[in-house]
Design a protein around this motif. Structure first.
Motif, PDB file in Angstrom:
ATOM      1  N   PHE A   1       0.834  -1.197   0.000  1.00  0.00           N
ATOM      2  CA  PHE A   1       0.000   0.000   0.000  1.00  0.00           C
ATOM      3  C   PHE A   1       0.870   1.249   0.000  1.00  0.00           C
ATOM      4  N   LYS A   2       0.493   2.214  -0.820  1.00  0.00           N
ATOM      5  CA  LYS A   2       1.167   3.513  -0.834  1.00  0.00           C
ATOM      6  C   LYS A   2       0.281   4.549  -0.153  1.00  0.00           C
ATOM      7  N   GLY A   3       0.901   5.577   0.400  1.00  0.00           N
ATOM      8  CA  GLY A   3       0.141   6.708   0.911  1.00  0.00           C
ATOM      9  C   GLY A   3       0.089   6.826   2.411  1.00  0.00           C
ATOM     10  N   ILE A   4       0.603   5.826   3.151  1.00  0.00           N
ATOM     11  CA  ILE A   4       0.613   5.903   4.610  1.00  0.00           C
ATOM     12  C   ILE A   4       1.970   6.442   5.046  1.00  0.00           C
ATOM     13  N   ARG A   5       1.960   7.502   5.818  1.00  0.00           N
ATOM     14  CA  ARG A   5       3.204   8.172   6.186  1.00  0.00           C
ATOM     15  C   ARG A   5       3.795   7.664   7.497  1.00  0.00           C
ATOM     16  N   MET A   6       2.928   7.321   8.459  1.00  0.00           N
ATOM     17  CA  MET A   6       3.394   7.019   9.811  1.00  0.00           C
ATOM     18  C   MET A   6       3.657   5.532  10.039  1.00  0.00           C
ATOM     19  N   GLY A   7       3.078   4.673   9.206  1.00  0.00           N
ATOM     20  CA  GLY A   7       3.270   3.240   9.381  1.00  0.00           C
ATOM     21  C   GLY A   7       2.082   2.515   9.967  1.00  0.00           C
ATOM     22  N   ALA A   8       1.027   3.266  10.327  1.00  0.00           N
ATOM     23  CA  ALA A   8      -0.194   2.646  10.856  1.00  0.00           C
ATOM     24  C   ALA A   8      -1.365   3.550  10.516  1.00  0.00           C
ATOM     25  N   ALA A   9      -2.446   2.962  10.013  1.00  0.00           N
ATOM     26  CA  ALA A   9      -3.601   3.765   9.618  1.00  0.00           C
ATOM     27  C   ALA A   9      -4.867   2.931   9.673  1.00  0.00           C
ATOM     28  N   LYS A  10      -5.984   3.625   9.815  1.00  0.00           N
ATOM     29  CA  LYS A  10      -7.300   3.010   9.697  1.00  0.00           C
ATOM     30  C   LYS A  10      -7.863   3.414   8.343  1.00  0.00           C
ATOM     31  N   VAL A  11      -8.375   2.425   7.602  1.00  0.00           N
ATOM     32  CA  VAL A  11      -8.826   2.673   6.238  1.00  0.00           C
ATOM     33  C   VAL A  11     -10.298   2.288   6.106  1.00  0.00           C
ATOM     34  N   THR A  12     -11.066   3.162   5.467  1.00  0.00           N
ATOM     35  CA  THR A  12     -12.451   2.849   5.123  1.00  0.00           C
ATOM     36  C   THR A  12     -12.489   2.414   3.662  1.00  0.00           C
ATOM     37  N   SER A  13     -13.042   1.244   3.412  1.00  0.00           N
ATOM     38  CA  SER A  13     -13.026   0.673   2.070  1.00  0.00           C
ATOM     39  C   SER A  13     -13.834   1.528   1.098  1.00  0.00           C
ATOM     40  N   GLY A  14     -13.339   1.592  -0.135  1.00  0.00           N
ATOM     41  CA  GLY A  14     -14.035   2.325  -1.173  1.00  0.00           C
ATOM     42  C   GLY A  14     -15.116   1.471  -1.823  1.00  0.00           C
ATOM     43  N   PRO A  15     -15.957   2.092  -2.662  1.00  0.00           N
ATOM     44  CA  PRO A  15     -17.019   1.343  -3.350  1.00  0.00           C
ATOM     45  C   PRO A  15     -16.449   0.331  -4.336  1.00  0.00           C
ATOM     46  N   ILE A  16     -17.194  -0.728  -4.551  1.00  0.00           N
ATOM     47  CA  ILE A  16     -16.690  -1.840  -5.357  1.00  0.00           C
ATOM     48  C   ILE A  16     -16.554  -1.470  -6.833  1.00  0.00           C
ATOM     49  N   ASP A  17     -17.240  -0.411  -7.280  1.00  0.00           N
ATOM     50  CA  ASP A  17     -17.182  -0.044  -8.691  1.00  0.00           C
ATOM     51  C   ASP A  17     -16.123   1.009  -8.988  1.00  0.00           C
ATOM     52  N   LYS A  18     -15.197   1.230  -8.048  1.00  0.00           N
ATOM     53  CA  LYS A  18     -14.113   2.175  -8.252  1.00  0.00           C
ATOM     54  C   LYS A  18     -12.775   1.433  -8.229  1.00  0.00           C
ATOM     55  N   GLY A  19     -11.723   2.132  -8.592  1.00  0.00           N
ATOM     56  CA  GLY A  19     -10.395   1.551  -8.539  1.00  0.00           C
ATOM     57  C   GLY A  19     -10.229   0.392  -9.506  1.00  0.00           C
ATOM     58  N   ARG A  20      -9.405  -0.578  -9.119  1.00  0.00           N
ATOM     59  CA  ARG A  20      -9.045  -1.672 -10.017  1.00  0.00           C
ATOM     60  C   ARG A  20     -10.253  -2.530 -10.397  1.00  0.00           C
ATOM     61  N   ILE A  21     -11.098  -2.852  -9.416  1.00  0.00           N
ATOM     62  CA  ILE A  21     -12.302  -3.625  -9.710  1.00  0.00           C
ATOM     63  C   ILE A  21     -13.229  -2.829 -10.614  1.00  0.00           C
ATOM     64  N   GLY A  22     -13.379  -1.528 -10.306  1.00  0.00           N
ATOM     65  CA  GLY A  22     -14.262  -0.697 -11.111  1.00  0.00           C
ATOM     66  C   GLY A  22     -13.866  -0.665 -12.577  1.00  0.00           C
ATOM     67  N   THR A  23     -12.566  -0.653 -12.846  1.00  0.00           N
ATOM     68  CA  THR A  23     -12.086  -0.662 -14.230  1.00  0.00           C
ATOM     69  C   THR A  23     -12.576  -1.900 -14.961  1.00  0.00           C
ATOM     70  N   ALA A  24     -12.669  -3.018 -14.246  1.00  0.00           N
ATOM     71  CA  ALA A  24     -13.059  -4.286 -14.867  1.00  0.00           C
ATOM     72  C   ALA A  24     -14.568  -4.427 -15.033  1.00  0.00           C
ATOM     73  N   ILE A  25     -15.361  -3.859 -14.109  1.00  0.00           N
ATOM     74  CA  ILE A  25     -16.801  -4.151 -14.119  1.00  0.00           C
ATOM     75  C   ILE A  25     -17.678  -2.977 -14.541  1.00  0.00           C
ATOM     76  N   ASN A  26     -17.094  -1.785 -14.629  1.00  0.00           N
ATOM     77  CA  ASN A  26     -17.885  -0.608 -14.965  1.00  0.00           C
ATOM     78  C   ASN A  26     -17.902  -0.401 -16.480  1.00  0.00           C
ATOM     79  N   PRO A  27     -19.055  -0.513 -17.145  1.00  0.00           N
ATOM     80  CA  PRO A  27     -19.125  -0.393 -18.606  1.00  0.00           C
ATOM     81  C   PRO A  27     -18.621   0.942 -19.143  1.00  0.00           C
ATOM     82  N   SER A  28     -18.621   1.993 -18.311  1.00  0.00           N
ATOM     83  CA  SER A  28     -18.140   3.298 -18.763  1.00  0.00           C
ATOM     84  C   SER A  28     -16.623   3.430 -18.701  1.00  0.00           C
ATOM     85  N   SER A  29     -15.953   2.423 -18.131  1.00  0.00           N
ATOM     86  CA  SER A  29     -14.494   2.462 -18.032  1.00  0.00           C
ATOM     87  C   SER A  29     -13.857   2.147 -19.387  1.00  0.00           C
TER      88      SER A  29
END
Length: 220
Positions: A42-70
C-alpha cells in the motif's frame, strides 16, 4: 490527524502518532488469534499505521473491470468478476496476500487487520484475476477460467491474491521505528550494521504480542 483519499476511493486516517492507532487495533488483532496474517502492499501511509475505510466496489481496479463506462471494460472479463462478486455477495474488495508473498509493486507491505464482519475469498488456482483472465482471453480460452474454484474461508499457504470484503480495516507495518526497536532488542529478526530485518510475522497472535509489548516498552 491526517485524512487522505487514495486512488481506490478509500479514506485513509492517520493520527499524529502511531500509538493510538495501534492501541485501537490491539483488541481486534487479539480476536483474530492464531489466524495467519494477511498482508497488503500500500502507498500513501506516512506514519506506518492507519485506519482505512473501504471504497465502493465499482471504483479503482475492480471498477475498471466491471464498470461499462471504463475505457478498460471488457464484457467477457467483467462477467468473471461479476460472477465472483455475486457468488459471495461482495460489497467491497481489498486485494491482500497470504503467506510468503511479496510483489514490491504497490508500495510497502503492511499487516492487514479487518474490522468487524469480513469475508476472505480466494482460489489456489488463480494468482491474479485480471491478469489470469487476460492471458486466457488472448489464448482464446477464457471459458477455462476456474471461476468455481473460489472459496470463502481463511486462506491456507502462499496465496497471491485474497479478496477481503470488509467496511474498515487497519494497516500496520513492522517497519515502524518503535516496533523495530522492540524486535531488535528481543532478537526477533536479523540485523547487521546497515539495517535490521524483522522476522516475518506468521499469526495475529504474534503480531498482538509484539505490538502490545512495543507499546509497553515505549510508555515506560
Amino acid at each position: 490527524m491526517i485524512k487522505l483519499t487514495d486512488l481506490l476511493r478509500e479514506d485513509i486516517i492517520e493520527k499524529s502518532s502511531v500509538i493510538p492507532t495501534i492501541e485501537e487495533a490491539l483488541p481486534i488483532i487479539q480476536k483474530l488469534g492464531n489466524k495467519t496474517v494477511l498482508t497488503r502492499e500500500f502507498k500513501g501511509i506516512r506514519m506506518g499505521a492507519a485506519k482505512v475505510t473501504s471504497g465502493p466496489i465499482d471504483k479503482g481496479r475492480i471498477g475498471t473491470a466491471i464498470n461499462p463506462s471504463s475505457p478498460g471494460y471488457l464484457e467477457d472479463v467483467a462477467s468473471i468478476f461479476k460472477t465472483i462478486i455475486n457468488q459471495f455477495s461482495l460489497k467491497h474488495i481489498i486485494y491482500c496476500s497470504h503467506g510468503d508473498v511479496r510483489f514490491n509493486l504497490a508500495g510497502p507491505q503492511y499487516c492487514m487487520i479487518p474490522i468487524g464482519e469480513y469475508k476472505t475469498v480466494w482460489s489456489e488456482e488463480v494468482g491474479d484475476i485480471y491478469a489470469d483472465a487476460m492471458t486466457l482471453k488472448k489464448a482464446g480460452n477464457l471459458d477455462k477460467f476456474p471461476v468455481n474454484s473460489y472459496k470463502n474461508e481463511w486462506p491456507i499457504g502462499n496465496i497471491n491474491e485474497v479478496l477481503v470484503d470488509c467496511t474498515e480495516y487497519y494497516l500496520i507495518s513492522t517497519n515502524i521505528p518503535i516496533v523495530q526497536d522492540y524486535m531488535r532488542k528481543n532478537k526477533l529478526g536479523a540485523s547487521d550494521r546497515a539495517k535490521f530485518t524483522p522476522n516475518r510475522i506468521e499469526t495475529y497472535s504474534q503480531l498482538y504480542d509484539i505490538l502490545k509489548n512495543t507499546i509497553a516498552q515505549y510508555k515506560r
